[in-house]
Motif scaffolding. Structure first.
Motif, PDB file in Angstrom:
ATOM      1  N   VAL A 110       4.047 105.419  90.092  1.00 30.94           N
ATOM      2  CA  VAL A 110       3.984 106.088  88.781  1.00 30.94           C
ATOM      3  C   VAL A 110       2.849 105.502  87.941  1.00 30.94           C
ATOM      4  N   ASP A 111       2.673 104.179  88.005  1.00 35.66           N
ATOM      5  CA  ASP A 111       1.565 103.545  87.282  1.00 35.66           C
ATOM      6  C   ASP A 111       0.227 104.144  87.703  1.00 35.66           C
ATOM      7  N   ALA A 112       0.070 104.351  89.009  1.00 35.41           N
ATOM      8  CA  ALA A 112      -1.177 104.925  89.519  1.00 35.41           C
ATOM      9  C   ALA A 112      -1.370 106.351  89.017  1.00 35.41           C
ATOM     10  N   LEU A 113      -0.294 107.129  88.986  1.00 38.54           N
ATOM     11  CA  LEU A 113      -0.380 108.502  88.486  1.00 38.54           C
ATOM     12  C   LEU A 113      -0.751 108.531  87.007  1.00 38.54           C
ATOM     13  N   LYS A 114      -0.185 107.617  86.255  1.00 40.60           N
ATOM     14  CA  LYS A 114      -0.475 107.570  84.825  1.00 40.60           C
ATOM     15  C   LYS A 114      -1.929 107.134  84.572  1.00 40.60           C
ATOM     16  N   CYS A 115      -2.447 106.272  85.426  1.00 39.45           N
ATOM     17  CA  CYS A 115      -3.859 105.886  85.309  1.00 39.45           C
ATOM     18  C   CYS A 115      -4.779 107.087  85.544  1.00 39.45           C
ATOM     19  N   GLU A 116      -4.291 108.044  86.357  1.00 44.40           N
ATOM     20  CA  GLU A 116      -5.061 109.270  86.618  1.00 44.40           C
ATOM     21  C   GLU A 116      -4.782 110.347  85.569  1.00 44.40           C
ATOM     22  N   LYS A 117      -4.007 109.976  84.521  1.00 42.93           N
ATOM     23  CA  LYS A 117      -3.662 110.900  83.431  1.00 42.93           C
ATOM     24  C   LYS A 117      -2.804 112.069  83.912  1.00 42.93           C
ATOM     25  N   LYS A 118      -2.026 111.850  84.966  1.00 40.18           N
ATOM     26  CA  LYS A 118      -1.128 112.881  85.465  1.00 40.18           C
ATOM     27  C   LYS A 118       0.116 112.961  84.571  1.00 40.18           C
ATOM     28  N   THR A 119       0.562 114.188  84.300  1.00 40.77           N
ATOM     29  CA  THR A 119       1.815 114.359  83.566  1.00 40.77           C
ATOM     30  C   THR A 119       2.972 114.387  84.551  1.00 40.77           C
ATOM     31  N   LEU A 120       4.117 113.880  84.092  1.00 32.75           N
ATOM     32  CA  LEU A 120       5.228 113.629  85.001  1.00 32.75           C
ATOM     33  C   LEU A 120       6.500 114.294  84.496  1.00 32.75           C
ATOM     34  N   GLY A 121       7.045 115.192  85.322  1.00 36.13           N
ATOM     35  CA  GLY A 121       8.359 115.757  85.060  1.00 36.13           C
ATOM     36  C   GLY A 121       9.401 115.010  85.865  1.00 36.13           C
ATOM     37  N   PHE A 122      10.664 115.146  85.456  1.00 33.09           N
ATOM     38  CA  PHE A 122      11.720 114.379  86.123  1.00 33.09           C
ATOM     39  C   PHE A 122      13.004 115.199  86.162  1.00 33.09           C
ATOM     40  N   LEU A 123      13.647 115.193  87.330  1.00 29.45           N
ATOM     41  CA  LEU A 123      14.943 115.833  87.495  1.00 29.45           C
ATOM     42  C   LEU A 123      15.910 114.839  88.132  1.00 29.45           C
ATOM     43  N   PRO A 124      16.829 114.272  87.355  1.00 29.90           N
ATOM     44  CA  PRO A 124      17.831 113.381  87.944  1.00 29.90           C
ATOM     45  C   PRO A 124      18.942 114.201  88.586  1.00 29.90           C
ATOM     46  N   THR A 125      19.269 113.912  89.839  1.00 29.33           N
ATOM     47  CA  THR A 125      20.317 114.647  90.555  1.00 29.33           C
ATOM     48  C   THR A 125      21.194 113.667  91.320  1.00 29.33           C
ATOM     49  N   MET A 126      22.333 114.191  91.779  1.00 25.58           N
ATOM     50  CA  MET A 126      23.175 113.426  92.696  1.00 25.58           C
ATOM     51  C   MET A 126      23.101 114.010  94.097  1.00 25.58           C
ATOM     52  N   GLY A 127      22.026 114.757  94.358  1.00 24.52           N
ATOM     53  CA  GLY A 127      21.822 115.295  95.691  1.00 24.52           C
ATOM     54  C   GLY A 127      22.610 116.563  95.942  1.00 24.52           C
ATOM     55  N   ALA A 128      22.800 116.890  97.234  1.00 19.08           N
ATOM     56  CA  ALA A 128      23.404 118.173  97.630  1.00 19.08           C
ATOM     57  C   ALA A 128      22.665 119.292  96.910  1.00 19.08           C
ATOM     58  N   LEU A 129      21.349 119.274  97.030  1.00 16.64           N
ATOM     59  CA  LEU A 129      20.494 120.165  96.243  1.00 16.64           C
ATOM     60  C   LEU A 129      20.673 121.620  96.659  1.00 16.64           C
ATOM     61  N   HIS A 130      20.521 122.500  95.680  1.00 20.63           N
ATOM     62  CA  HIS A 130      20.671 123.940  95.894  1.00 20.63           C
ATOM     63  C   HIS A 130      19.602 124.663  95.083  1.00 20.63           C
ATOM     64  N   VAL A 132       6.433 116.154  89.803  1.00 17.55           N
ATOM     65  CA  VAL A 132       7.845 116.056  89.435  1.00 17.55           C
ATOM     66  C   VAL A 132       8.534 115.024  90.329  1.00 17.55           C
ATOM     67  N   VAL A 133       9.229 114.089  89.705  1.00 16.44           N
ATOM     68  CA  VAL A 133      10.066 113.126  90.424  1.00 16.44           C
ATOM     69  C   VAL A 133      11.492 113.660  90.447  1.00 16.44           C
ATOM     70  N   VAL A 134      12.082 113.684  91.626  1.00 17.17           N
ATOM     71  CA  VAL A 134      13.491 114.065  91.786  1.00 17.17           C
ATOM     72  C   VAL A 134      14.259 112.840  92.266  1.00 17.17           C
ATOM     73  N   SER A 135      15.183 112.358  91.445  1.00 17.78           N
ATOM     74  CA  SER A 135      16.023 111.251  91.911  1.00 17.78           C
ATOM     75  C   SER A 135      17.262 111.824  92.586  1.00 17.78           C
ATOM     76  N   ILE A 136      17.666 111.187  93.674  1.00 17.64           N
ATOM     77  CA  ILE A 136      18.862 111.573  94.423  1.00 17.64           C
ATOM     78  C   ILE A 136      19.736 110.333  94.506  1.00 17.64           C
ATOM     79  N   PHE A 137      20.779 110.318  93.678  1.00 14.05           N
ATOM     80  CA  PHE A 137      21.587 109.103  93.548  1.00 14.05           C
ATOM     81  C   PHE A 137      22.984 109.486  93.090  1.00 14.05           C
ATOM     82  N   VAL A 138      23.983 109.246  93.939  1.00  8.53           N
ATOM     83  CA  VAL A 138      25.364 109.502  93.569  1.00  8.53           C
ATOM     84  C   VAL A 138      25.832 108.313  92.732  1.00  8.53           C
TER      85      VAL A 138
END
Length: 283
Positions: free
Chosen positions: A14-34, A51-57
């Motif tokens: 993420v630090d590297a992406l921010k150095c490149e001035k990239k914008t970051l979206g985020f979707l926290p999930t518990m998986g079982a994606l649909h 976009v970062v997708v977290s998968i964490f129950v």
């Protein structure tokens, strides 16, 4: 596709992406994606570079430990779905419990100015402390510009907005419309666990909500609640836990309607041992 199981490696990326001035979206999930999750990710990609997708129950938001054990864990198929959206612009963070909590797997106690005591808060002890704990931690790790939450969990959406406001977290929380199956059932990872006869019956929940919306203009809140209760009392497979008409700002149950305020109907129903929630804007 970049998949990280360790927060240190994700933070460096993420630090590297921010150095490149990239914008970051985020979707926290518990998986079982649909496809409901997919719609949120696509919205995130429309508005951000990555976009970062977290998968964490998350264990701290389950008041029922049996529900935690039974919750579907489908990382391989989740990644396959994400790859159909974008292999380059979607990042997966799939941490262990230790990576998030270390040796201290407990919730922080939060005040959300009373939002936590309504509806789900009445029926799921400590749930929103668990939600706030993990989301705040994930925000600190991912540091997104925008985070995306579906309106199916409308109370959770409002609570996350309050969390961001009270703790001055530099992220914009974006609410997204409920994604439904063709028969109206709100998409949820729990739907995977529905037995066929209960899956067939489940669209009755949304059908009842739509009918309640039609009646909202002519019936009082109490009369409408009575009507919904009767609909489920006569149903063979679905058991109503609650139906509540609430002010969307405070989430408090409505005593008397006024034209100046906006209202939403919230419902929780058991289909066998699977708990389904849904909601609908009334005005």
């Amino acid at each position: 596709m970049n998949i990280f199981e360790n927060k240190k490696e994700l933070i460096a990326h993420v630090d590297a992406l921010k150095c490149e001035k990239k914008t970051l979206g985020f979707l926290p999930t518990m998986g079982a994606l649909h496809q409901g999750h997919a719609s949120l990710i696509r919205k995130g990609l429309d508005e951000n570079d990555v976009v970062v997708v977290s998968i964490f129950v998350n264990p701290t938001q389950f008041d029922n430990q049996e529900d935690l054990v039974k919750y579907p864990r489908t990382l391989d198929s989740d990644v396959e779905l994400l790859e159909t959206i974008s292999e380059e612009k979607v990042i997966v963070y799939a941490p262990s419990v230790d990576d998030i909590y270390g040796n201290n797997v407990i919730s922080t106690s939060f005040s959300y100015d009373g939002l936590e005591h309504e509806m789900e808060g009445r029926f799921r002890d400590g749930h929103f402390d668990g939600v706030g704990t993990v989301v705040k931690r994930l925000f600190e790790i991912v540091r997104p510009d925008k985070a995306y939450f579906g309106e199916k969990d409308f109370q959770q959406l409002m609570i996350i907005k309050k969390l961001v406001e009270k703790y001055n977290i530099p992220v914009k929380v974006v609410g997204c419309k409920i994604y439904r199956a063709k028969d109206g059932l709100a998409m949820s990872s729990r739907n995977l666990r529905l037995k066929p006869e209960y899956r067939k019956a489940a669209p009755f929940v949304y059908k009842t909500l739509k009918a309640a919306k039609d009646k909202f203009g002519t019936k009082s809140a109490d009369k409408l609640t009575e009507w919904v209760t009767k609909q489920f009392a006569g149903h063979d497979l679905l058991t109503l836990e609650y139906f509540i008409i609430a002010n969307i700002s405070t989430l408090k149950t409505v005593k008397r309607k006024t034209n100046q305020k906006s209202y939403r109907a919230f419902i929780a129903v058991y289909a066998d041992d699977i708990r389904l929630i849904d909601n609908i804007a009334l005005n």
